[in-house]
Each structure stands twice: as structure tokens, then as C-alpha cells.
Design an enzyme around this catalytic site. Structure first.
Site, PDB file in Angstrom:
ATOM      1  N   THR A   1       0.757  -1.693  -0.043  1.00  0.00           N
ATOM      2  CA  THR A   1      -0.579  -0.221   0.506  1.00  0.00           C
ATOM      3  C   THR A   1       1.311   0.983   0.039  1.00  0.00           C
ATOM      4  OG1 THR A   1      -0.150   0.428   2.690  1.00  0.00           O
ATOM      5  CG2 THR A   1      -1.854  -1.594   1.241  1.00  0.00           C
ATOM      6  N   HIS A   2       0.550   2.421  -0.560  1.00  0.00           N
ATOM      7  CA  HIS A   2       1.549   3.574  -0.935  1.00  0.00           C
ATOM      8  C   HIS A   2       2.456   3.045  -1.213  1.00  0.00           C
ATOM      9  CE1 HIS A   2      -1.135   5.960   2.593  1.00  0.00           C
ATOM     10  NE2 HIS A   2      -0.891   4.957   2.825  1.00  0.00           N
TER      11      HIS A   2
ATOM     12  N   SER B   1      17.100  -0.565 -26.767  1.00  0.00           N
ATOM     13  CA  SER B   1      17.708   0.814 -26.848  1.00  0.00           C
ATOM     14  C   SER B   1      18.420   1.173 -27.955  1.00  0.00           C
ATOM     15  CB  SER B   1      18.326   1.725 -25.866  1.00  0.00           C
ATOM     16  OG  SER B   1      19.006   3.297 -26.357  1.00  0.00           O
TER      17      SER B   1
ATOM     18  N   LYS C   1      19.797  -2.292 -22.898  1.00  0.00           N
ATOM     19  CA  LYS C   1      18.649  -2.302 -22.071  1.00  0.00           C
ATOM     20  C   LYS C   1      17.401  -3.398 -23.020  1.00  0.00           C
ATOM     21  CE  LYS C   1      17.081   0.934 -20.180  1.00  0.00           C
ATOM     22  NZ  LYS C   1      16.727   2.337 -21.333  1.00  0.00           N
TER      23      LYS C   1
ATOM     24  N   ASN D   1      13.292  -2.960 -22.318  1.00  0.00           N
ATOM     25  CA  ASN D   1      11.930  -2.078 -21.840  1.00  0.00           C
ATOM     26  C   ASN D   1      11.895  -2.834 -22.708  1.00  0.00           C
ATOM     27  OD1 ASN D   1      14.265   0.203 -22.103  1.00  0.00           O
ATOM     28  ND2 ASN D   1      14.809   0.980 -24.155  1.00  0.00           N
TER      29      ASN D   1
ATOM     30  N   GLU E   1       4.562   0.162 -20.670  1.00  0.00           N
ATOM     31  CA  GLU E   1       5.127   1.952 -21.515  1.00  0.00           C
ATOM     32  C   GLU E   1       3.203   2.763 -21.942  1.00  0.00           C
ATOM     33  OE1 GLU E   1       9.577   3.080 -20.938  1.00  0.00           O
ATOM     34  OE2 GLU E   1       8.628   1.456 -21.903  1.00  0.00           O
TER      35      GLU E   1
ATOM     36  N   LYS F   1     -17.861  10.414 -34.228  1.00  0.00           N
ATOM     37  CA  LYS F   1     -17.308   9.719 -34.312  1.00  0.00           C
ATOM     38  C   LYS F   1     -15.444   9.083 -34.250  1.00  0.00           C
ATOM     39  CE  LYS F   1     -19.973   9.832 -38.193  1.00  0.00           C
ATOM     40  NZ  LYS F   1     -20.804  11.190 -37.054  1.00  0.00           N
TER      41      LYS F   1
HETATM   42  N1  ARG Z   1     -22.098  13.678 -41.970  1.00  0.00           N
HETATM   43  C1  ARG Z   1     -22.610  14.046 -41.171  1.00  0.00           C
HETATM   44  C2  ARG Z   1     -22.841  13.249 -39.036  1.00  0.00           C
HETATM   45  O1  ARG Z   1     -21.963  12.508 -39.108  1.00  0.00           O
HETATM   46  C3  ARG Z   1     -24.070  12.659 -40.878  1.00  0.00           C
HETATM   47  C4  ARG Z   1     -25.334  13.896 -40.926  1.00  0.00           C
HETATM   48  C5  ARG Z   1     -25.513  15.240 -41.313  1.00  0.00           C
HETATM   49  N2  ARG Z   1     -26.443  15.984 -41.261  1.00  0.00           N
HETATM   50  C6  ARG Z   1     -26.877  17.479 -42.318  1.00  0.00           C
HETATM   51  N3  ARG Z   1     -28.046  17.275 -41.136  1.00  0.00           N
HETATM   52  N4  ARG Z   1     -26.215  17.728 -42.667  1.00  0.00           N
HETATM   53  O2  ARG Z   1     -22.873  14.292 -38.144  1.00  0.00           O
END
Ligand code: ARG
Length: 470
Positions: free
Chosen positions: A171-172, A293, A299, A301, A306, A341
Site C-alpha cells: 500500500t502506498h 534501445s 536495454k 524495455n 508503457e 465518431k
Molecule cells: N456526416 C454527418 C454526421 O456525421 C451526417 C449528418 C449530417 N446532417 C446534416 N444535417 N448535415 O453527423
């Protein structure tokens, strides 16, 4: 072909186009986009928007586009703004103007949210199974560190009488109490199990269909959204079209899950880095999972670990980045949401790359039982010394004080507590008797901790059985 040219007199400025396009990121939603469109075509057929032969032509065309994607033959065009445009553009090339009926009642706003959720419903089990691969490696390592029917682990130095590998627990980051190496390996199993379960819980919120919400106000035709959800494998249908097109909670939650996984992996990695150092020398990485290295020939590594530690920071950045994007957005769809995304894909790719490497690096690690055992010194049994007095009827607070005095006296004499003469013990407390020296067996200390979840061999074996569901 853009999906929105009508009201404009000139083309979009090229640099503005480059900023606007999401194709480099969202092209990986191609198959989800096509599946969503196939289901939508069915929904608008039922709503009387498409005639049977129009629907058949669209379905056939989408099938052909899908084949182009799965065979790697799909060609993007310079004017494909995003994956939705690319699919519809290609469909139009293949079946002509009837393709233009597909988007009736639909917006890219509900479309993209649907595609993204569909993708995530596939990505979650993939991540879970990668987590489970690492969990298996941890359990295997734990099993290798306790008595084993095969002779290889029996009787080697560094193991307790029972044949289990003993280890200092910290611990610690200070030596605290003896434990079994198996217990330590398994301590990294359980956080990952919570991650697996957390992802199951997330599925409930991902599996809500936005399609049929239109741009923001819903679809103007008689769309059977429940049938649409069933066709696409969603468990629920969103209940508010405005929320449905703007909700990215699932993306933030996914990134939180990914970040917490990253934090768990980082914690494990930090200790592997530490324990493979010359100073600890508890483990040695296989050459296949070590790097050298360019300057220092000696070395070896632990880059894999990491980087694991480092990527936890990157994952956290992805989560905070998306939350910052979402903060302050007004209702429904805003183009900011297009930023959702890339971080999720990056987090998924990062973890899917890391997890199998970690599993294999841990499976092939060499454990040094003697070195680990030798890192336990008798001061780590000071709690047991206090417990010894407790067993003789001394209240714990007093016992703690007396054991502390033994630690100090041993420190002053520069000897281990097990080397202190009995008179020195009895000068501190008359309750100390000749049997006090039995306290300094670390395996005995471990074995006393037999409550559920404790350090004893039986507790650890029970833990493994519970994990394996036997
Ligand atoms: N490429 C856009 C996105 O990933 C799709 C939706 C676009 N909608 C719009 N009203 N221009 O969000």
C-alpha cells in the site's frame, strides 16, 4: 451529386468542403448505412411510399452496393460528402432515379445516429471478447502461481510450503503484508470483469432506434418504427424525435467505458514496468514483447506496457473532447455532432490493438518466485504481531502500539524482528511468549486471511472457482 444542391448558386468552396466532409471517418459505417437503408426501404414500402417493384429495385441495388463494399470494390467519388451520400450516389448509378425515393421521410440526422448505434452494437461484443482474452491470461497466470498437479511449480524456492508463490503486497507502494502472487494477478481480473458488465449495461442505451425521427420532428408518413427496430435488431424505439437526433450519450458512455478500461490497464501496466525493473526483478518479459534501445545495448524495455499506460491518457482525452463538444449544444442535430465518431473509433481501435498484445505478453512473462519471495521482510508481519497480542487478550490499539515498538527496537538494533531476543519482546509487553517467532512465517500470515476475498490459498482457489463458474 450532393444531397442538398437545389438552393445554392455556386459550389461549396473547396477548403470548406474539406472541412465539411466526414467520409474519411464515417466510411467505416458503410455496411450499417446499407442495412439501415434496407430496413427504411421496407418501412416506406409498408407506408405506401414505394411500390413493390420500386422497393425490389432499391433492395436489389443496395444488395449490390453492399457486395461492392464487402469485396473491397466500392469506389468513392470526389463528391461523396459522407458515407450516406456515397451509398445513395452509387445506388442511383446502379438503379437510376428510383433511388431518389429511398430518402423519403428520412434525414441524415436520424440516419447517422442509427448507423453509429448499429456499429456500436457490433463493437461492444468485440471489445468484451478482447477483454475476456486478457482476463483468461490473468487467470492462467494466477493458476500457475498456486500449487499445481504438475511438478514444475512444486517445491521450488520462493514458494510457500503449500507450493504457492508468496509476494509482498503494497500500500502506498510500501511493503505492507504478504499475499499470494495468484491473488495479485486476480486483483487485475475483477476490474476488467466490471468493464465487461458495464459494457453490457451500455448496450441497453445503445439499442434504442432513432430512425423515423426525421431531421428533428419525426417522419411525416405512417412508419412502423417498432417493425423497423425489430428489423435492425434494436431493443427499443426512441420516444422523442428531437432527443433522438441529438442524443450522443451512448458515445460519451462508450468513451467513458474505454477510458476506465484504459485506467485499469494502465494500473496493471505500471506495475509490470516496475516489477520488470532490475530493482524489483519479479518478472521478466519475453523477448517477443520487449524492445531495445538504439543507444544502450543492454536495454530491454517494456514499451508494450508503457504504451498501455500512455494510451490511458489518450483515451481520457477522447472522452473529455467529446463531452466538451456536447456541452453547450442547442437541441437536436448540430454539425458539431459529426465530431462524435472519430474519438469512438479511435478508442475502439486502440483497445482492440492493445488487449491481445497484453494478454500474450502476460502469458509469456517469466515469474521469479525466489526474487519475489525474498522481497518479503519480517516487518511486513507487524500486523500479525499485533494480532498475536490480540489473541492473547490485548486490545488491538495497545497491541498495535506494542508491535510498533518492536519494529522500532528492531530498526535500532538493525536486525529483523524475528532476530530480536525474547527478553526484548517481553520488555515491551509481558504478553509476548516463546511462540512469538511463529508469527514470522509469511505463509501463515496469508493462510490466516481466510475470509471470502482474502489472501489465503483456499480463498484464492475459491476466487478462481467462482470466476470460472465451477
Ligand atoms: N456526416 C454527418 C454526421 O456525421 C451526417 C449528418 C449530417 N446532417 C446534416 N444535417 N448535415 O453527423
Amino acid at each position: 451529386m450532393t444531397l442538398w444542391g437545389g438552393r445554392f448558386s455556386t459550389k461549396l468552396n473547396q477548403q470548406a468542403w474539406d472541412l465539411n466532409t466526414s467520409l474519411p471517418v464515417d466510411q467505416r459505417l458503410a455496411l450499417q448505412d446499407i442495412d439501415g437503408s434496407l430496413a427504411w426501404a421496407q418501412a416506406i414500402l409498408r407506408a405506401g411510399i414505394l411500390r413493390d417493384e420500386e422497393h425490389a429495385s432499391i433492395a436489389l441495388g443496395l444488395g449490390a452496393v453492399k457486395k461492392e463494399f464487402t469485396s473491397g470494390q466500392f469506389l468513392f467519388a470526389p463528391a461523396d460528402e459522407d458515407i450516406h451520400t456515397a451509398v445513395e450516389r452509387r445506388l442511383t448509378e446502379l438503379i437510376g432515379d428510383v433511388a431518389g425515393k429511398l430518402h423519403t421521410g428520412r434525414s441524415r440526422n436520424d440516419q447517422v445516429a442509427t448507423d453509429f448505434r448499429l456499429w456500436m452494437l457490433g463493437a461492444i461484443p468485440e471489445l468484451q471478447s478482447a477483454l475476456q482474452g486478457l482476463q483468461s491470461a490473468l487467470v492462467e497466470n494466477a493458476e500457475k502461481a498456486i500449487p499445481h498437479p504438475q511438478p514444475f511449480s512444486q517445491g521450488e524456492k520462493g514458494e510457500g510450503e503449500s507450493g504457492a508463490i508468496l509476494m509482498p503486497g503494497y500500500t502506498h507502494l510500501q511493503r505492507a503484508q504478504p499475499i499470494l502472487l495468484a491473488h495479485w494477478w486476480l486483483s487485475h481480473y475483477h476490474p476488467l470483469q466490471r468493464d465487461v458488465e458495464r459494457l453490457n449495461d451500455l448496450v441497453k442505451r445503445v439499442s434504442v432506434l432513432p430512425l423515423g425521427s426525421g431531421a428533428l420532428a419525426g417522419a411525416p408518413f405512417e412508419i412502423d418504427r417498432i417493425a423497423l427496430a425489430n428489423a435492425l435488431g434494436f431493443a427499443e424505439v426512441s420516444q422523442n424525435s428531437m432527443d433522438a437526433v441529438s442524443d450522443r450519450d451512448f458515445a460519451a458512455e462508450y468513451l467513458f467505458c474505454a477510458t476506465l478500461i484504459g485506467v485499469h490497464l494502465s494500473k496493471l501496466a505500471e506495475q509490470i514496468v516496475l516489477f520488470t525493473s532490475a530493482e524489483f526483478g519479479f518478472f521478466e518479459l519475453a523477448d517477443a514483447f520487449s524492445t531495445g534501445s538504439s543507444l544502450m545495448p543492454q536495454k530491454k524495455n517494456p514499451d508494450v506496457f508503457e504504451l498501455t499506460r500512455g494510451k490511458a491518457g489518450t483515451l481520457l482525452g477522447l472522452l473529455t473532447g467529446l463531452l466538451a463538444t456536447l456541452k453547450g449544444l442547442p437541441s437536436t442535430y448540430d454539425k458539431d455532432l459529426q465530431e462524435d465518431k472519430a474519438p469512438v473509433f479511435q478508442a475502439s481501435d486502440t483497445l482492440l490493438m492493445m488487449l491481445p498484445v497484453l494478454a500474450e505478453a502476460l502469458r509469456t512473462i517469466t515469474v521469479k518466485p525466489e526474487r519475489i519471495r525474498n522481497a518479503i521482510d519480517s516487518s511486513m508481519l507487524a500486523t500479525d504481531l499485533a494480532d498475536y497480542l490480540v489473541a492473547k487478550g490485548i486490545p488491538f490499539r495497545k497491541a498495535h502500539e506494542a508491535a510498533g515498538q518492536v519494529v522500532r527496537a528492531a530498526g535500532e538494533e538493525k536486525v529483523g524482528m524475528e532476530k530480536m531476543p525474547l527478553e526484548a519482546y517481553q520488555a515491551i509487553s509481558p504478553a509476548f511468549e516463546a511462540d512469538v517467532y511463529q508469527v514470522f512465517d509469511p505463509m501463515q500470515s496469508v493462510e490466516k486471511r481466510n475470509a471470502i476475498g482474502g489472501a489465503s490459498l483456499q480463498s484464492v482457489k475459491n476466487q478462481i472457482q467462482k470466476i470460472k463458474g465451477v
